[in-house]
Design a protein around this motif. Structure first.
Motif, PDB file in Angstrom:
ATOM      1  N   ILE A 232       0.844  -1.213   0.000  1.00  0.00           N
ATOM      2  CA  ILE A 232       0.000   0.000   0.000  1.00  0.00           C
ATOM      3  C   ILE A 232       0.872   1.253   0.000  1.00  0.00           C
ATOM      4  O   ILE A 232       0.613   2.215  -0.740  1.00  0.00           O
ATOM      5  N   LEU A 233       1.924   1.256   0.814  1.00  0.00           N
ATOM      6  CA  LEU A 233       2.811   2.414   0.887  1.00  0.00           C
ATOM      7  C   LEU A 233       3.493   2.688  -0.451  1.00  0.00           C
ATOM      8  O   LEU A 233       3.590   3.839  -0.895  1.00  0.00           O
ATOM      9  N   LEU A 234       3.933   1.627  -1.115  1.00  0.00           N
ATOM     10  CA  LEU A 234       4.595   1.793  -2.412  1.00  0.00           C
ATOM     11  C   LEU A 234       3.600   2.257  -3.473  1.00  0.00           C
ATOM     12  O   LEU A 234       3.928   3.096  -4.323  1.00  0.00           O
ATOM     13  N   LEU A 235       2.371   1.738  -3.407  1.00  0.00           N
ATOM     14  CA  LEU A 235       1.349   2.154  -4.374  1.00  0.00           C
ATOM     15  C   LEU A 235       0.955   3.627  -4.164  1.00  0.00           C
ATOM     16  O   LEU A 235       0.804   4.382  -5.131  1.00  0.00           O
ATOM     17  N   LEU A 236       0.794   4.015  -2.891  1.00  0.00           N
ATOM     18  CA  LEU A 236       0.447   5.406  -2.606  1.00  0.00           C
ATOM     19  C   LEU A 236       1.568   6.356  -3.036  1.00  0.00           C
ATOM     20  O   LEU A 236       1.298   7.474  -3.497  1.00  0.00           O
ATOM     21  N   LYS A 237       2.808   5.926  -2.871  1.00  0.00           N
ATOM     22  CA  LYS A 237       3.918   6.748  -3.347  1.00  0.00           C
ATOM     23  C   LYS A 237       3.867   6.899  -4.861  1.00  0.00           C
ATOM     24  O   LYS A 237       4.103   7.990  -5.397  1.00  0.00           O
ATOM     25  N   LYS A 238       3.533   5.798  -5.545  1.00  0.00           N
ATOM     26  CA  LYS A 238       3.430   5.835  -7.010  1.00  0.00           C
ATOM     27  C   LYS A 238       2.273   6.723  -7.450  1.00  0.00           C
ATOM     28  O   LYS A 238       2.373   7.465  -8.438  1.00  0.00           O
ATOM     29  N   SER A 254      -0.601  10.609  -1.188  1.00  0.00           N
ATOM     30  CA  SER A 254       0.767  10.098  -1.195  1.00  0.00           C
ATOM     31  C   SER A 254       1.572  10.657  -0.030  1.00  0.00           C
ATOM     32  O   SER A 254       2.295   9.928   0.655  1.00  0.00           O
ATOM     33  N   LEU A 255       1.449  11.961   0.197  1.00  0.00           N
ATOM     34  CA  LEU A 255       2.207  12.597   1.272  1.00  0.00           C
ATOM     35  C   LEU A 255       1.795  12.085   2.655  1.00  0.00           C
ATOM     36  O   LEU A 255       2.613  12.044   3.577  1.00  0.00           O
ATOM     37  N   SER A 256       0.519  11.701   2.793  1.00  0.00           N
ATOM     38  CA  SER A 256       0.003  11.248   4.094  1.00  0.00           C
ATOM     39  C   SER A 256      -0.002   9.732   4.220  1.00  0.00           C
ATOM     40  O   SER A 256      -0.634   9.194   5.133  1.00  0.00           O
ATOM     41  N   ARG A 257       0.712   9.046   3.341  1.00  0.00           N
ATOM     42  CA  ARG A 257       0.601   7.580   3.286  1.00  0.00           C
ATOM     43  C   ARG A 257       1.024   6.901   4.591  1.00  0.00           C
ATOM     44  O   ARG A 257       0.391   5.930   5.024  1.00  0.00           O
ATOM     45  N   ASN A 258       2.081   7.405   5.236  1.00  0.00           N
ATOM     46  CA  ASN A 258       2.517   6.775   6.485  1.00  0.00           C
ATOM     47  C   ASN A 258       1.450   6.891   7.557  1.00  0.00           C
ATOM     48  O   ASN A 258       1.144   5.923   8.267  1.00  0.00           O
ATOM     49  N   ALA A 259       0.879   8.102   7.675  1.00  0.00           N
ATOM     50  CA  ALA A 259      -0.165   8.317   8.682  1.00  0.00           C
ATOM     51  C   ALA A 259      -1.394   7.469   8.386  1.00  0.00           C
ATOM     52  O   ALA A 259      -2.007   6.892   9.299  1.00  0.00           O
ATOM     53  N   LEU A 260      -1.763   7.358   7.109  1.00  0.00           N
ATOM     54  CA  LEU A 260      -2.945   6.573   6.731  1.00  0.00           C
ATOM     55  C   LEU A 260      -2.763   5.098   7.057  1.00  0.00           C
ATOM     56  O   LEU A 260      -3.675   4.446   7.589  1.00  0.00           O
ATOM     57  N   VAL A 261      -1.591   4.579   6.765  1.00  0.00           N
ATOM     58  CA  VAL A 261      -1.327   3.158   7.024  1.00  0.00           C
ATOM     59  C   VAL A 261      -1.305   2.885   8.522  1.00  0.00           C
ATOM     60  O   VAL A 261      -1.876   1.895   9.009  1.00  0.00           O
TER      61      VAL A 261
END
Length: 607
Positions: A232-238, A254-261
């Motif tokens: 998920i983190l790699l996909l959100l970054k993409k 994408s910027l909030s991916r860590n917080a979302l996960v």
């Protein structure tokens, strides 16, 4: 007659003043030492210098209200990344999760005052956490706090003494090897949490030894959660790199991916806990409330034994120097990348800023901090306008410490492992290593040496060995200069032109003399030996001695030595000072034909 003598005496007196007159003139021209000191202090304490060393005084006067919203959005976005990363990097350092948050908020506030780059955010980083970890395992967290304080003092001292040039000895290949090794080590240390394995070991070899030793104890739910989070983190970054109709939405996702996960994993674990189910290993209790304000610990207790300040210093060892150097290197590199176009990075100011950040943070139980590339990139991408965005980041971290610590209990360890591992992928500079190999293969040697020694021996030892190998290659290259040899025949005169492609220093002197002597032996009929100093910018005493010996040997062989085109004053003057008679060897003709014409007039050919 007496009048003429009197007139002459007056003239002599006017042209040759007395000692008292000379003294008066000297004191008129040279101000007292007190005035010089006061003048220096006035220059040092000028408003211009004050604004340069306290940048908030400069940009605050130009700040516009419309910037506030943009800084708030950027600061909150960075905060959503800083909170999960702070918790994760505290785990990497072997500390309780709240220590990562303690480190996150104070650095943000201090950098607002002393920082010169609007995009940089200060806080715990993966490399700082990894370099701190060996001093925490089996000991007290006080070592990390003291290390932050000492690191801040050393960094500040480096800035005051303008010693930023020290990081110039760490070349790009060494940095690539070090960064890649650190990323591999950090990712390897999280394999245990990713698969829910028991045991300890965060070092590269120990981490994989523990993995294969306990592979039969893999927890399937932790593994599934961790792997899915990485995907998920790699996909959100993409997705953040997508250019379509939903560019802004994708960008902030994408910027909030860590917080979302982390939020998603925590919510899932909490829902399971309502049904008394614990399929995942959880982070557990985190210290509640804000950190107390207190002096850094100059003594601590480990296993019911009091350890004094001197013993703590001995325990920390070379890390007191290596961690500030790496901290400076990280921050200056980030500032170089994200500084405004047309502006040069003030490395001294960045060192002062990071030094103060660590010193003040240590009063709030923080671990060593520096500029974070990931969070700085998020800040830059979010449209930050000034360092004031750090206030919103720090406030969000403080809010999390004050209100959300009970929620952090339910963060699955596999989710934190996924956040850390996914953050390590961009740090593995294999593409850069391959590019270095294609450009200049010899430069891959310090990369490989640094990478392997960091992995199998240690980060501090690895970077020192890498720097040593790089300097050895540099010395070797300077000791083997390229020497152009050319033989010409002009008007029946055999001329040998020798052109070194660099300055002559102690390491290259013997090689240069050997090359010239060998070429002369192969061309015994050459009468004129012309040493072209076009590229010689400097020469040291050792090289001068070797050059003098070469000139004497060639003269004994009835060769006429000419020092041609030695236009650099430093090199030219040193040769003359070494032996005054060498002054006659210098010729500054525009071309070789003019040189030969001059030689025929001044040096008759022996028949």
């Amino acid at each position: 007659m007496s009048g003429e003598i009197l007139s002459q005496q007056q003239q002599q007196t006017s042209t040759n003043p007395s000692a008292s007159q000379v003294s008066d003139q000297f004191h008129e021209r040279v101000p007292p030492i007190g005035d010089l000191v006061c003048s220096h202090v006035r220059k040092t304490c000028s408003v211009k210098i004050l604004k340069r060393r306290v940048p908030i005084l400069n940009w605050a006067t130009k700040y516009q209200p419309k910037y506030l919203l943009e800084d708030m959005v950027a600061g909150i976005t960075v905060g959503l990344t800083a909170i999960p990363q702070g918790i994760a990097y505290a785990v990497v350092a072997g500390l309780e999760p709240q220590y990562g948050l303690y480190s996150g908020f104070m650095g943000c506030f201090i950098y607002i005052i002393f920082g010169s780059c609007k995009a940089i955010t200060i806080g715990p980083t993966a490399i700082m956490a990894l370099m701190t970890q060996p001093f925490i395992t089996g000991k007290s967290p006080d070592f990390a706090v003291l290390l932050a304080f000492l690191s801040g003092v050393i960094t500040l001292l480096f800035g005051i003494l303008n010693l930023g040039f020290l990081v110039q000895f760490i070349s790009s290949p060494v940095i690539s090897g070090f960064t890649t090794a650190a990323a591999i080590t950090i990712a390897s240390g999280q394999v245990k949490s990713l698969f829910g394995l028991p045991g300890k070991g965060t070092e590269f070899l120990k981490a994989w030894e523990n993995f294969f030793k306990n592979i039969k104890h893999i927890r399937p739910w932790d593994t599934l959660l961790g792997v899915v989070c990485i995907v998920i983190l790699l996909l959100l970054k993409k997705i953040g790199q997508h250019r379509g109709n939903f560019t802004q939405t994708a960008k902030y996702l994408s910027l909030s991916r860590n917080a979302l996960v982390v939020f998603g994993g925590t919510l899932m674990a909490y829902i399971f806990s309502l049904y008394e189910m614990t399929p995942f290993l959880l982070t557990g209790n985190i210290g509640k409330g804000l950190p107390p304000f207190r002096l850094p610990p100059f003594s601590t207790v480990v296993n019911n034994q009091t350890i004094g300040f001197t013993e703590m210093i001995n325990e920390l060892g070379s890390s007191i120097i290596s961690i500030p150097l790496i901290s400076i290197l990280e921050t200056v590199t980030i500032a170089t990348i994200f500084c405004e176009k047309g502006l040069a990075v003030d490395a001294t100011q960045e060192m002062i800023a990071v030094g103060f950040c660590n010193i003040f943070s240590s009063f709030f139980s923080a671990m060593p901090t520096t500029g974070s590339f990931t969070r700085s990139a998020v800040n830059h991408t979010s449209g930050v306008r000034s360092p004031l965005s750090g206030a919103f980041t720090g406030a969000l971290v403080l809010l999390a410490l004050g209100l959300l610590t009970s929620t952090f209990y339910f963060i699955p360890k596999a989710v934190l492992a996924a956040v850390i591992i996914s953050a390590m992928f961009p740090m593995m500079e294999f593409k850069e290593i391959l590019k270095t190999f294609r450009i200049k293969r010899i430069d891959v040697l310090p990369v490989i040496v640094t990478l392997l020694t960091c992995l199998f021996i240690g980060l501090e030892e690895g970077i020192l060995i890498g720097v040593a190998v790089n300097l050895a290659l540099l010395l070797y290259s300077t000791s083997r200069p390229s020497v152009s040899m050319e033989r010409l025949t002009i008007d029946e005169n055999e001329i040998m032109i020798v052109t070194p492609n660099q300055s002559l220093i102690f390491s290259s002197a013997d090689f240069f003399r050997y090359k010239v002597t060998k070429f002369v032996l192969e061309n015994e009929d050459a009468e004129f030996i012309v040493i072209n100093g076009r590229f010689v910018q400097s020469i040291d005493v050792t090289a001068m001695k070797k050059l003098s010996s070469l000139i004497e040997n060639l003269t004994e062989q009835n060769k006429k030595v000419i020092l041609w085109n030695w236009e650099n004053y430093n090199a030219h003057s040193l040769v003359v000072r070494y032996k005054m008679e060498y002054k006659d060897l210098f010729k500054f003709s525009s071309d070789i034909n003019e040189l030969m014409y001059e030689l025929k007039l001044t040096i008759p050919r022996d028949v």
